[in-house]
Design an enzyme around this catalytic site. Structure first.
Site, PDB file in Angstrom:
ATOM      1  N   CYS B  83      20.287 -50.899 -15.775  1.00 32.46           N
ATOM      2  CA  CYS B  83      21.716 -51.614 -16.399  1.00 32.46           C
ATOM      3  C   CYS B  83      22.016 -52.468 -15.631  1.00 32.46           C
ATOM      4  CB  CYS B  83      22.207 -50.707 -17.020  1.00 32.46           C
ATOM      5  SG  CYS B  83      21.517 -49.753 -18.174  1.00 32.46           S
ATOM      6  N   HIS B 343      24.449 -54.814 -25.686  1.00 33.38           N
ATOM      7  CA  HIS B 343      23.825 -54.353 -24.489  1.00 33.38           C
ATOM      8  C   HIS B 343      22.228 -54.698 -24.053  1.00 33.38           C
ATOM      9  CE1 HIS B 343      23.342 -52.396 -20.504  1.00 33.38           C
ATOM     10  NE2 HIS B 343      23.015 -51.395 -20.938  1.00 33.38           N
TER      11      HIS B 343
END
Lengths: 475, 407
Positions: B83, B343
Site C-alpha cells: 500500500c 484504495h
C-alpha cells in the site's frame, strides 16, 4: 513379546444431534449425536491428533514406523502415514505404511505392527486408525456414521497390553463397499449382511479363538465388538456367550460408527478402566473378521493423562446446522474461491519446520522464536540480537500458549465463517499468528489458553496441504 | 544522515482520476487520465519527462505506463511496496531529481482490481509468496487489522460499545468529507447508527470500518524548485517535499513477544524520521492536515497516536471531540481517505499527495460536489501523508511531509 505400550484417541469437537439431520430432511426423531470432523479435518489430521494423545511422554525420535489405517485416505497416491510422521516429528528413517480398503484395516495394522515388533524388524510402531465415512445425504447410513481416530504405540518393552492370540477369517463378503470415486458408502440389502454375515461369522471366529487359547467367555472382562447397529451388536455378543455387562459400549449413540477406528476406539474405552490381569476381546468386521484376545499388565497404570475416549467425549460443541455440515463435507458446491495454491516443492523443503512446527532458540541470546513466512520457516537472523545462523531447533507443536489478540473474519472466513485469527504467545517464548478453531466466538478472550492442532489448511490444484492451527485448551 | 530531501524537489503538476469501481475504464485509461491532468497542470507534455517511476501492486514492468503514454525510450522503474507503492515511487523519483540526474520526472501510481472477478484484493496483489504450506501465516487484511482493535480495547479498558463508537466516529468523519469530493469512490454521508449496526466484516470491524477496493490512478510531476517555480509562474505555487521516509518492519508483531499489537512501530519510526528531516518538533501543532492510511478505522485511530497527533492512549478523546474533522484542530482525511476516496493499492500514496497539493494551493473546492459546503482548509502550510503497506504486525510505512516554499 510385542504389545501395546500406550494408547490415545481423538473425537472431533463438533457433535451433530441426529435430530438435526432428521429435521433437515423433514422427519422427526433421531436419538443421540454424531461426532463430525471439522471442515479442516480428515483421516490424516485426525490420526495426528490421536497420535499426539498417544505419545504424551514419549520421545518422538524413538518411533520406528507409522501404520495408518483408513478407508477414507485424502490421497490415493501419497502416503498419509508420512504426513503423520512429519507432523509428529519422527525420524526420516521410519518405515511407514498405509492400510485401507476394509473396515478391518485398523486391526490389520495393529496386528501387522505386533508381528513386525515380534519379528525384531522394528522397535516402536505408532498405529493409527481413522475414518471419516459418509452415507448418502438423506439416506439410511447418514445417521449411523461418525468420525474419530484411535492410536496405539506398539513395542516390546513396558508393554501394558499383551496380545495373547488372534484369529482372522478373510471373507470377500461385501455388505458395504465403495468404488473408486464413490463419496458415499454403498450396501447390499441389509438383511444379507446381518443374517448371512455379521450375526454368524464373528461368532465362529471368536469360538475358534477361544478354543485356540483355551478360554471361555467368562475369562473375558470386556468384549469390544465392532458393529454398525447396537441391536445387532447385542445379539452377536449374546451368541458369543457374553453377558450385557461384558459388552463394551460401541459408542454409536455419542460418536457414531467410526469405521476402521471403531473396534480400536472401543478397546481404548475399555482400557481406560482396565485393571492388571484382565483379558479383553476385540472383534472387527468388514470383508471378514478379526478376533484378538488381549491381556492387561501392571504397566497399564503408567498410562496417564490421556484424553482418550472419556475426556474427548466431554470436550464438545454442537453443530446444529445441517447446511454447515454439507458445506464442511463438500457435499454441496460452494462459492468460496481458493486464493493461492499449494507448492509441493515448498512442502518438501520445509517438511521439518512446517509440518513438525519447528522454530529456533538463539544460541547467543536465548530468544525462542517461530519464523513463519509464506514460503519459508527457516530463521537465519535472530529477531532479538541479530546473530546469524546461530540457532538450535525448538519445537512449537507441543507447546501451549496464550492469545494476545484475535479477530473473527466474517467475510474472508472461507467455508466456515467466521474464521478466527489469533496471535499467540507461547509458554516458554515465541509468538505466532494462527487460525483458532473449535471455539465459540463468544468465548474468545485476550489471554485465553490455547494448544496446537494439526489441520488441513488449503485445498487447491486438487491437492491438500496441512499445517498447525490453535484451539482452546479443554480438559 | 548524509542529507535531507527538504525543499530540494518540488511538484509542478498533479493529476488524479475519479476513484471507484471503474467498470468504464481500463488501467491504461486511468493512467492516461491521471498523467495528462498532471501534464496540463504543469504546462508540459510527455516529451518533457526524462524518467518515470510507476507504482502498481498488480504486476507489470515499466511498460505499464510506457505503452499507454507512448513514452519514448526513457528510463522507467516499476515500484512495488504494497500500500506504500505510490508513495515509494514518488520518493524514488524525488531522489533522482535531488541527485541532479534528471530535471523533470513523472511519478505515477495505478491499480485496477475490478476486472479480476473477485471481490477484495486479488491474490498476488500483496507481496508474499502464495504457497499453501504456511497459509496460516497469511490471511485477509480485515482480520489482521481488527486484531489491533481487540488489543487496544482490551488494554485501555474500552467496552465494545465505547471502542466501536470511537472507530465508527473515524469513518463517520471520512464519509462527511468524502461526500463533498467529486472524485471520491463513496460520496455519501452515513449516520453513526448505520455505521454501528452494519454487518460485521472482521470482529470488531463492521462494513463501515473498512475502506473500499477501488480502481484509480494518480500522478505527479517532480522537478527542481527552480523549474517548478518557472512552470507555475502566474499560477498556484508548487508543493515542496519536506520529508520522505520509509520504515520497513521485520514482522516483529507476529514473531516477537515484546510487541503489544496496539500500535504500529514502523509508523512511529517513519514518523520520527520524517519529523527530524522536516525539522518538526510538535506535529500536533505544526502539521496543518494529514492523509493517513485508514484502510480500517482502527488503523487511523492508532496512527494518530503513532504520529504523535494524539497522546498515547488518548486518541478516543480527540476523535470524539472532532479534533480530526475538516473543521477541527488537525483535519485528517480531508478528501475522505482510503475509506471514502477509495484504495487502488498502487495509486493511494500519490492520491494523498494530490489532496495535500490541492489544499496547499487553495484549490480544494475545484472538486467540490455541487451544494456542499467548502472543503478548503484555511491556510494550510504543511501536510503529512502516511501509508501502511502490509499488516499491523509487519509492514512498509511511508511518512511524507509536504508544504509550501519556505515553511
Amino acid at each position: 513379546m510385542a504389545g501395546i505400550k500406550s494408547y490415545g484417541a481423538y473425537i472431533p469437537y463438533y457433535r451433530m444431534p441426529r435430530s438435526v439431520i432428521s429435521a433437515a430432511w423433514g422427519r422427526g426423531g433421531g436419538r443421540g449425536e454424531l461426532a463430525i470432523a471439522g471442515y479442516d479435518e480428515d483421516a490424516v489430521s485426525m490420526s495426528v491428533s490421536a497420535g499426539i494423545d498417544c505419545l504424551k511422554g514419549t520421545d518422538p525420535q524413538a518411533v520406528d514406523a507409522v501404520y495408518l489405517a483408513t478407508t477414507t485416505p485424502p490421497y490415493l497416491e501419497r502416503l498419509g502415514s508420512n504426513i503423520v510422521s512429519n507432523a509428529l516429528d519422527f525420524r526420516r528413517d521410519v518405515r511407514n505404511a498405509d492400510f485401507g480398503n476394509s473396515l478391518r484395516a485398523g486391526v490389520s495394522a495393529l496386528m501387522a505392527a505386533v508381528d513386525a515388533v515380534n519379528a525384531g524388524s522394528l522397535g516402536n510402531i505408532l498405529v493409527t486408525a481413522s475414518d471419516l465415512r459418509m452415507g448418502t445425504p438423506g439416506g439410511e447410513h447418514e445417521q449411523a456414521l461418525g468420525d474419530g481416530a484411535a492410536a496405539f504405540l506398539v513395542g516390546n518393552d513396558a508393554v501394558a497390553v499383551e496380545i495373547e492370540g488372534s484369529v482372522t477369517y478373510s471373507d470377500d463378503l461385501a455388505d458395504y463397499w465403495r468404488m473408486d470415486g464413490d463419496e458415499f458408502i454403498r450396501s447390499w440389502e441389509d438383511r444379507f449382511g446381518r443374517d448371512a454375515g455379521y450375526s454368524q461369522i464373528p461368532a465362529e471366529v471368536v469360538k475358534k479363538l477361544m478354543e485356540k487359547l483355551n478360554l471361555t467367555p467368562q475369562d473375558i472382562s470386556k468384549a469390544c465388538i465392532a458393529g454398525a447397529n447396537a441391536r445387532a451388536q447385542g445379539g452377536l455378543a449374546r451368541r458369543m456367550g457374553f453377558a450385557p455387562e461384558q459388552v463394551q459400549d460401541p459408542l454409536l449413540d455419542n460418536v457414531g460408527n467410526t469405521g476402521v477406528a471403531q473396534p480400536l476406539m472401543m478397546l481404548i474405552s475399555a482400557l481406560e478402566d482396565a485393571k492388571p490381569g484382565e483379558r479383553f476381546l476385540m472383534v472387527s468386521w468388514g470383508t471378514g473378521c478379526d478376533a484378538v484376545v488381549l491381556k492387561i499388565t501392571d504397566q497399564i497404570e503408567k498410562i496417564k493423562d490421556r484424553r482418550a475416549i472419556k475426556r474427548h467425549l466431554a470436550i464438545k460443541g454442537t453443530l446444529d446446522n445441517y447446511g454447515k455440515y454439507m458445506r464442511w463435507r463438500d457435499i454441496v458446491p460452494t462459492q468460496v474461491r481458493a486464493r493461492g495454491g499449494i507448492s509441493m516443492s515448498a512442502e518438501w523443503r520445509e517438511r521439518k519446520l512446517g509440518l513438525a512446527l519447528y522454530g529456533v532458540k538463539c544460541r547467543n541470546c536465548g530468544t525462542v522464536q517461530l519464523y513463519m513466512r509464506g514460503s519459508s520457516m527457516r530463521a537465519h537472523v535472530c529477531l532479538e540480537c541479530q546473530a546469524k545462523d546461530n540457532f538450535e531447533p525448538y519445537r512449537f507443536s507441543d507447546k501451549t500458549g496464550k492469545v494476545v489478540t484475535f479477530s473473527h473474519d466474517f467475510l474472508g472466513g472461507g467455508i466456515n465463517p467466521p474464521m478466527t485469527r489469533a496471535v499467540v504467545n507461547f509458554e516458554g517464548g515465541g509468538r505466532g499468528l494462527f487460525d483458532l478453531v473449535d471455539r465459540d466466538p463468544e468465548e474468545c478472550k485476550v489471554g485465553m489458553d490455547v494448544e496446537m492442532t494439526f489441520r488441513m489448511t488449503r485445498t487447491a490444484d486438487n491437492a491438500k496441504s496441512y499445517f498447525w492451527k490453535i484451539k482452546p485448551v479443554r480438559e | 544522515m548524509a542529507g535531507s530531501i527538504k525543499d530540494r524537489v518540488a511538484v509542478a503538476g498533479m493529476g488524479c482520476t475519479r476513484f471507484g469501481e471503474r467498470w468504464d475504464a481500463s488501467v491504461d485509461d486511468l493512467i492516461v487520465e491521471a498523467a495528462y491532468e498532471a501534464f496540463e497542470d504543469a504546462g508540459i507534455g510527455p516529451e518533457d519527462i526524462q524518467a518515470a517511476w510507476v507504482g502498481t501492486a498488480t504486476g507489470g514492468t515499466g511498460m505499464t505506463i510506457s505503452e499507454p503514454l507512448r513514452l519514448q525510450y526513457i528510463p522507467i522503474t516499476r515500484v512495488e511496496n504494497a500500500c506504500a507503492t505510490a508513495s515509494d515511487a514518488f520518493r524514488n523519483a524525488s531522489y533522482a531529481v535531488a541527485a541532479g540526474v534528471y530535471d523533470i520526472v513523472l511519478a505515477i501510481g495505478c491499480d485496477k482490481y475490478k476486472d479480476s472477478g473477485l471481490s477484495g484484493l486479488t491474490d498476488g496483489s500483496i507481496p508474499g509468496p502464495g504457497h499453501g504450506l504456511m497459509a496460516a501465516a497469511q490471511g485477509p487484511p480485515p482480520a489482521s487489522f481488527a486484531m489491533l482493535a481487540t488489543t487496544y480495547f482490551d488494554h485501555y479498558g474500552l467496552s465494545y460499545e465505547e471502542g466501536k463508537h470511537m472507530i465508527g466516529r473515524v469513518s463517520w468523519k471520512s464519509h462527511a468529507n468524502g461526500q463533498r469530493h467529486k472524485k471520491a469512490h463513496f460520496q455519501r454521508e452515513v449516520t453513526m447508527d448505520a455505521i454501528l449496526n452494519a454487518p460485521m466484516v472482521a470482529w470488531p470491524l463492521g462494513l463501515y470500518d473498512c475502506c473500499g477496493v477501488s480502481d484509480g490512478a494518480a500522478a505527479a510531476i517532480i522537478t527542481t524548485p527552480e523549474i517548478a517555480k518557472n512552470l507555475r509562474k502566474g499560477k498556484e505555487p508548487p508543493m515542496f517535499a519536506k520529508a520522505l521516509q520509509i520504515a520497513m518492519a521485520p514482522n516483529d508483531g507476529n514473531l516477537n513477544t515484546k510487541f503489544d499489537y496496539m500500535h504500529v512501530e514502523a509508523t512511529v519510526r517513519a514518523g520520527e524520521a520524517a519529523y527530524k528531516e522536516a525539522g518538526i518538533t510538535n506535529p500536533r501543532e505544526q502539521i496543518s492536515m494529514a492523509e493517513v492510511h485508514d484502510c480500517f478505522s482502527i488503523t487511523e485511530a492508532v496512527t494518530m497516536e503513532d504520529l504523535r497527533f494524539s497522546e498515547r492512549g488518548k486518541v478516543q478523546r480527540d476523535i470524539e471531540d472532532g479534533f480530526f474533522d475538516l473543521d477541527g484542530g488537525l483535519p485528517v482525511q480531508p478528501d475522505g481517505g482510503l475509506k471514502c476516496f477509495g484504495h487502488p493499492i498502487g495509486a493511494s500514496g500519490i492520491r494523498m499527495l494530490y489532496e495535500m497539493y490541492k489544499q496547499l494551493q487553495g484549490k480544494a473546492d475545484d472538486m467540490l460536489n455541487p451544494g456542499q459546503p467548502s472543503r478548503q482548509i484555511k491556510n494550510p502550510k504543511l501536510g503529512l501523508t502516511h501509508n501502511l503497506g502490509g499488516g499491523p504486525a509487519g509492514c512498509a510505512i511511508f511518512v511524507g511531509i509536504v508544504g509550501l516554499e519556505g515553511v
